[in-house]
Design a protein around this motif. Structure first.
Motif, short mmCIF file in Angstrom:
data_model
loop_
_atom_site.label_atom_id
_atom_site.label_comp_id
_atom_site.label_asym_id
_atom_site.label_seq_id
_atom_site.Cartn_x
_atom_site.Cartn_y
_atom_site.Cartn_z
N ILE A 187 0.73 -1.22 0.08
CA ILE A 187 -0.08 -0.08 0.09
C ILE A 187 0.82 1.17 -0.05
N LEU A 188 1.91 1.18 0.73
CA LEU A 188 2.82 2.35 1.13
C LEU A 188 3.71 2.70 0.01
N ARG A 189 4.39 1.68 -0.88
CA ARG A 189 5.17 1.54 -1.85
C ARG A 189 5.33 3.06 -2.55
N PRO A 190 3.94 3.14 -3.30
CA PRO A 190 3.76 4.54 -4.15
C PRO A 190 4.05 5.86 -3.30
N ILE A 191 3.54 5.72 -1.98
CA ILE A 191 3.88 6.96 -1.24
C ILE A 191 5.34 6.84 -0.87
N ASP A 192 6.26 5.93 -0.64
CA ASP A 192 7.47 5.89 -0.54
C ASP A 192 8.31 6.59 -1.60
N ARG A 193 7.91 6.14 -2.65
CA ARG A 193 8.41 6.48 -3.93
C ARG A 193 8.23 8.19 -4.09
N LEU A 194 6.88 8.48 -3.86
CA LEU A 194 6.65 9.97 -4.02
C LEU A 194 7.23 10.75 -2.92
N GLU A 195 7.60 10.19 -1.73
CA GLU A 195 8.43 10.87 -0.87
C GLU A 195 9.74 11.18 -1.15
N ARG A 196 10.30 10.18 -1.78
CA ARG A 196 11.82 10.34 -2.33
C ARG A 196 11.85 11.16 -3.45
N ALA A 197 10.88 11.18 -4.46
CA ALA A 197 10.79 12.03 -5.65
C ALA A 197 10.69 13.59 -5.11
N ALA A 198 9.70 13.77 -4.23
CA ALA A 198 9.43 14.86 -3.71
C ALA A 198 11.01 15.52 -3.09
N PRO A 213 10.71 9.25 -13.54
CA PRO A 213 9.51 9.11 -13.04
C PRO A 213 9.49 8.16 -12.12
N VAL A 214 8.42 8.39 -10.97
CA VAL A 214 8.45 7.37 -9.99
C VAL A 214 7.29 6.44 -9.85
N ALA A 215 6.46 6.51 -11.13
CA ALA A 215 5.47 5.73 -11.47
C ALA A 215 5.58 4.66 -12.34
N ALA A 216 6.89 4.34 -12.78
CA ALA A 216 7.25 3.33 -13.55
C ALA A 216 6.90 2.01 -13.26
N PRO A 222 -4.50 1.33 -6.79
CA PRO A 222 -4.60 1.96 -8.08
C PRO A 222 -4.74 3.51 -7.90
N GLU A 223 -5.39 3.92 -6.81
CA GLU A 223 -5.60 5.42 -6.50
C GLU A 223 -4.27 5.93 -6.28
N LEU A 224 -3.43 5.36 -5.67
CA LEU A 224 -1.90 5.91 -5.35
C LEU A 224 -1.09 5.81 -6.69
N ARG A 225 -1.20 4.88 -7.35
CA ARG A 225 -0.60 4.89 -8.76
C ARG A 225 -0.98 5.85 -9.75
N ARG A 226 -2.38 6.16 -9.48
CA ARG A 226 -2.77 7.45 -10.35
C ARG A 226 -2.11 8.68 -9.85
N LEU A 227 -1.86 8.75 -8.32
CA LEU A 227 -1.35 9.88 -7.94
C LEU A 227 0.09 10.05 -8.36
N ALA A 228 0.71 9.06 -8.20
CA ALA A 228 2.11 9.01 -8.71
C ALA A 228 2.26 9.55 -10.13
N ARG A 229 1.54 8.80 -11.01
CA ARG A 229 1.14 9.42 -12.49
C ARG A 229 1.35 11.02 -12.56
N SER A 230 0.41 11.44 -11.87
CA SER A 230 0.11 12.81 -11.81
C SER A 230 1.13 13.58 -11.74
N PHE A 231 1.76 13.26 -10.28
CA PHE A 231 3.33 13.89 -9.81
C PHE A 231 4.03 13.90 -10.65
N ASP A 232 4.38 12.73 -11.48
CA ASP A 232 5.46 12.41 -12.50
C ASP A 232 4.88 13.72 -13.62
N GLU A 233 3.91 13.67 -13.92
CA GLU A 233 3.61 14.73 -15.18
C GLU A 233 4.01 16.10 -14.48
#
Length: 462
Positions: A187-198, A213-216, A222-233
């Motif tokens: 569950i937290l893997r996308p959030i961890d990637r977002l934190e490191r990317a931020a 990109p962190v959403a690769a 799925p909700e967090l993956r969409r958030l990661a893709r938005s952050f990448d964009e």
């Protein structure tokens, strides 16, 4: 986040286990007690049927032997009482008819009522199981049979059942922990990637490096993956905009430098050929061309500083500072200004390439330019302090107002009191940018005696 989410999951699991385990333990205890109750009730009823003859004859000798055999086989004590509650026959281990539980049970039986279940048993309840059955002769209550059964074995059995339930609950909890750990990580893997990317986005964008990109990785909800893709964009767009801005500044400055240089050369070649009426305009044009050329040089320096992705490297600060101090001594002396330098030997700092040269040139240029009065001094000091290499440059010029110190490192900002001094307002901005990229800090203060002091700190290497 993991340290907060995992306890929530475990608390929910514990609540579920308690909600299932407590009723199960209670049910097992009640079932064991019910089984013992029915068994002792059957034996008590059998003794009641045997006690009819003894109550009719008034002799309990043979019945006492029977009661004793039952005690040996089934491990309980018993007694037969008449209508007055007096014992007619007892087992070899007598029953205490004066005990409250026994007396109440006998009274209920003599009133003609059957014994009722007494609920459940718990390991800490040491009271025996007391049952009293009325003895009927021709439908009339002539006496009662009372049995007293110890519950030691039953309590041990219940304790064992509870221990098994607790062990099962702990095993289920351990299994839940083992299963929840990968679940929480997933569950937290996308959030961890977002934190490191931020955390790295600012350094990546300002360094001019491409954003990764962190959403690769296709994992996580799925909700967090969409958030990661938005952050990448968003991050990619910001990086591209900053890169385009730097490229524009660098290209524009570079393209303008050549024609400006040619214009300056052409203007200076007219020296001595301009009429007296146009001499003033000619001098102003030469000064403006020189000023514009200086601005472009500083813009190119700033663009190169921001676009360079180079990381800090060990730098011999002492050697660089001494070299730049010697170079600026002649410039200061030409303006009747003394440059005093006190540099501690052996200083080694972590800085981006040519950081000390850029910082020294910008600070000493400002100090010499803004120092007023013949015979004034510019003071340069460098020393080691804790884990920092500290560099200060102090002039004796007009200085700044206290409210202007925070704005002095802004690009193209100049104090109103310095408008008559040539400059572009980029010097301190370049210093601040170079020092920040090296992991250091810049401070400005107004020392006693006037002027401005700039303090720069670089990380020191042992």
């Amino acid at each position: 986040m993991r340290s907060r989410l995992l306890p929530v999951v475990l608390v929910l699991v514990v609540l579920v286990l308690l909600g299932l385990g407590v009723p199960l333990a209670s049910s097992l205890s009640s079932s064991a007690h019910q089984q013992m109750y029915l068994d002792r009730l059957t034996l008590t009823a059998r003794l009641a049927s045997l006690g009819q003859r003894a109550l009719l004859d008034g002799s309990g000798g043979e019945l006492a032997a029977t009661l004793d055999r039952y005690r040996e086989v089934y491990d309980f004590t018993s007694a037969v009482v008449n209508q007055d509650g007096r014992a007619l026959a007892q087992s070899s281990v007598p029953v205490s008819l004066q005990d409250d539980d026994v007396r109440n049970s006998v009274a209920v039986a003599l009133s003609g009522r059957e014994p009722l279940p007494s609920g459940t048993v718990s390991p800490w309840n040491t009271a025996p199981l007391v049952l009293a059955e009325p003895v009927l002769v021709d439908g009339e209550v002539r006496g009662a049979v009372v049995t007293v059964s110890p519950t030691d074995g039953l309590r041990s059995h219940v304790l064992l059942l509870w221990a098994l339930v607790a062990a099962g609950g702990l095993a289920a909890l351990a299994l839940a922990v083992l299963l929840s750990l990968p679940l929480v990580r997933w569950i937290l893997r996308p959030i961890d990637r977002l934190e490191r990317a931020a955390e790295g986005m600012a350094a990546t964008a300002t360094a001019g490096a491409p954003y990764v990109p962190v959403a690769a990785e296709d994992s996580g909800p799925p909700e967090l993956r969409r958030l990661a893709r938005s952050f990448d964009e968003m991050a990619t767009t910001v990086s591209e905009v900053l890169a385009a801005q730097r490229a524009f500044v660098a290209d524009a400055s570079h393209q303008l430098r050549n024609p400006l240089t040619a214009l300056y050369v052409r203007l200076t070649s007219l020296d001595g050929t301009v009429s007296e009426e146009g001499a003033e305009d000619y001098a102003a044009s030469v000064d403006e061309a020189r000023r514009l050329n200086d601005v472009l040089e500083e813009l190119l320096t700033l663009a190169r500083t921001e676009a360079s992705p180079v990381s800090p490297v060990p730098t011999d600060a002492t050697a660089v500072l001494e070299d730049r101090a010697r170079a600026w001594e002649a410039v200061a002396a030409s303006r009747d200004i003394e440059l005093r330098a006190e540099i501690e030997p052996g200083l080694v700092a972590s800085a981006v390439p040519r950081a000390f040269e850029t910082v020294m040139d910008a600070l000493l240029d400002n100090a010499v330019k803004f120092t007023t009065g013949h015979g004034s001094t510019v003071e340069l000091s460098a020393w080691s302090e804790g884990e920092q290499v500290v560099l200060t440059v102090r002039d004796h010029g007009l200085g700044l107002d206290p409210a202007e110190l925070d704005r002095a490192t802004n690009r193209f900002w100049r104090s109103p009191r310095h408008q008559n001094v040539t400059g572009s307002g980029l010097g301190l901005a370049i210093v601040h940018r170079v020092v920040a990229r090296s992991g250091g800090t810049v401070r400005l203060d107004l020392p006693s005696g006037g002027g401005l002091r700039v303090t720069v700190e670089f990380p020191q290497l042992a």
